[in-house]
Design a protein around this motif. Structure first.
Motif, PDB file in Angstrom:
ATOM      1  N   UNK A   1       7.251   0.116  -5.957  1.00 30.67           N
ATOM      2  CA  UNK A   1       5.998  -0.548  -5.563  1.00 30.67           C
ATOM      3  C   UNK A   1       6.235  -2.009  -5.203  1.00 30.67           C
ATOM      4  N   UNK A   2       7.074  -2.688  -5.936  1.00 33.98           N
ATOM      5  CA  UNK A   2       7.352  -4.093  -5.650  1.00 33.98           C
ATOM      6  C   UNK A   2       8.012  -4.232  -4.284  1.00 33.98           C
TER       7      UNK A   2
ATOM      8  N   UNK B   1      10.343  -2.503   4.812  1.00 33.99           N
ATOM      9  CA  UNK B   1       9.887  -2.184   6.157  1.00 33.99           C
ATOM     10  C   UNK B   1       9.042  -0.921   6.177  1.00 33.99           C
ATOM     11  N   UNK B   2       8.006  -0.882   5.387  1.00 29.61           N
ATOM     12  CA  UNK B   2       7.161   0.295   5.220  1.00 29.61           C
ATOM     13  C   UNK B   2       6.636   0.820   6.556  1.00 29.61           C
TER      14      UNK B   2
ATOM     15  N   UNK C   1      -7.202   2.095  -4.344  1.00 36.01           N
ATOM     16  CA  UNK C   1      -6.992   0.792  -4.980  1.00 36.01           C
ATOM     17  C   UNK C   1      -5.508   0.539  -5.267  1.00 36.01           C
ATOM     18  N   UNK C   2      -4.730   1.609  -5.429  1.00 33.04           N
ATOM     19  CA  UNK C   2      -3.300   1.488  -5.739  1.00 33.04           C
ATOM     20  C   UNK C   2      -2.428   1.272  -4.514  1.00 33.04           C
ATOM     21  N   UNK C   3      -2.994   1.465  -3.336  1.00 32.83           N
ATOM     22  CA  UNK C   3      -2.205   1.320  -2.110  1.00 32.83           C
ATOM     23  C   UNK C   3      -1.850  -0.137  -1.839  1.00 32.83           C
ATOM     24  N   UNK C   4      -0.714  -0.359  -1.182  1.00 30.48           N
ATOM     25  CA  UNK C   4      -0.425  -1.721  -0.723  1.00 30.48           C
ATOM     26  C   UNK C   4      -1.579  -2.211   0.152  1.00 30.48           C
ATOM     27  N   UNK C   5      -1.951  -3.466  -0.002  1.00 26.83           N
ATOM     28  CA  UNK C   5      -3.122  -4.025   0.668  1.00 26.83           C
ATOM     29  C   UNK C   5      -3.163  -3.820   2.167  1.00 26.83           C
TER      30      UNK C   5
ATOM     31  N   UNK D   1      -6.052   6.129   5.355  1.00 24.09           N
ATOM     32  CA  UNK D   1      -6.131   5.629   3.979  1.00 24.09           C
ATOM     33  C   UNK D   1      -7.500   5.042   3.640  1.00 24.09           C
ATOM     34  N   UNK D   2      -8.152   4.418   4.608  1.00 20.44           N
ATOM     35  CA  UNK D   2      -9.467   3.819   4.402  1.00 20.44           C
ATOM     36  C   UNK D   2     -10.469   4.875   3.915  1.00 20.44           C
TER      37      UNK D   2
END
Length: 147
Positions: free
Chosen positions: A55-56, A64-65, A100-104, A112-113
């Motif tokens: 996650x970090x 590079x997600x 809420x757990x997803x990267x911003x 995802x929205x």
């Protein structure tokens, strides 16, 4: 790494098991034995440390997600969970927590929205609309391939 991020978030939310995460990690390592990150994760015996590491790395963009790769892995596992889940309200609650757990940077992107709002119609008793929203979300990448 995107798949492992999906599995790590799903593990944190209780949607996949540690065994499913470990199996996917092992498969990825066998496909890419020279990947130092996968080797480090294979050797990590503390699942919480492994999840935090993944996650970090994703949250700060150092891996590079790729949203599509992440999304395909996430939606595949969510489709299985949706099929098994008998309580749509519980599913909706889990999906909001997952959002809420997803990267911003992913939270405002489709599909995802949809995790944020798809259960809203349940508040006025519209299960059909909620199911339609979830099923559209879950098939987002399938339609992309067909289109």
């Amino acid at each position: 790494m995107e798949e492992l991020l999906a599995y790590a978030i799903l593990l944190y939310e209780g949607i996949v098991t540690e065994e499913e995460y470990q199996e996917r990690l092992h498969d990825l390592f066998l496909e890419h034995p020279d990947d130092r990150t996968l080797l480090d994760l294979e050797c990590e015996t503390d699942i919480q440390k492994a999840v935090i590491y993944i996650r970090t790395q994703a949250d700060y963009g150092s891996i590079g997600l790729h949203p599509e790769t992440f999304g395909r892995a996430l939606m595949e596992k969510l489709r299985d969970y949706y099929t098994r889940c008998t309580d749509l309200r519980r599913f909706g609650s889990k999906m909001y927590s997952l959002w809420e757990s997803l990267p911003g940077d992913l939270q405002s992107m489709e599909p995802f929205w949809s995790l944020c709002y798809a259960d809203d119609p349940l508040s006025w008793g519209d299960e059909v609309q909620t199911r339609s929203l979830y099923e559209t979300m879950l098939s987002y990448y399938e339609e992309d391939v067909k289109g």
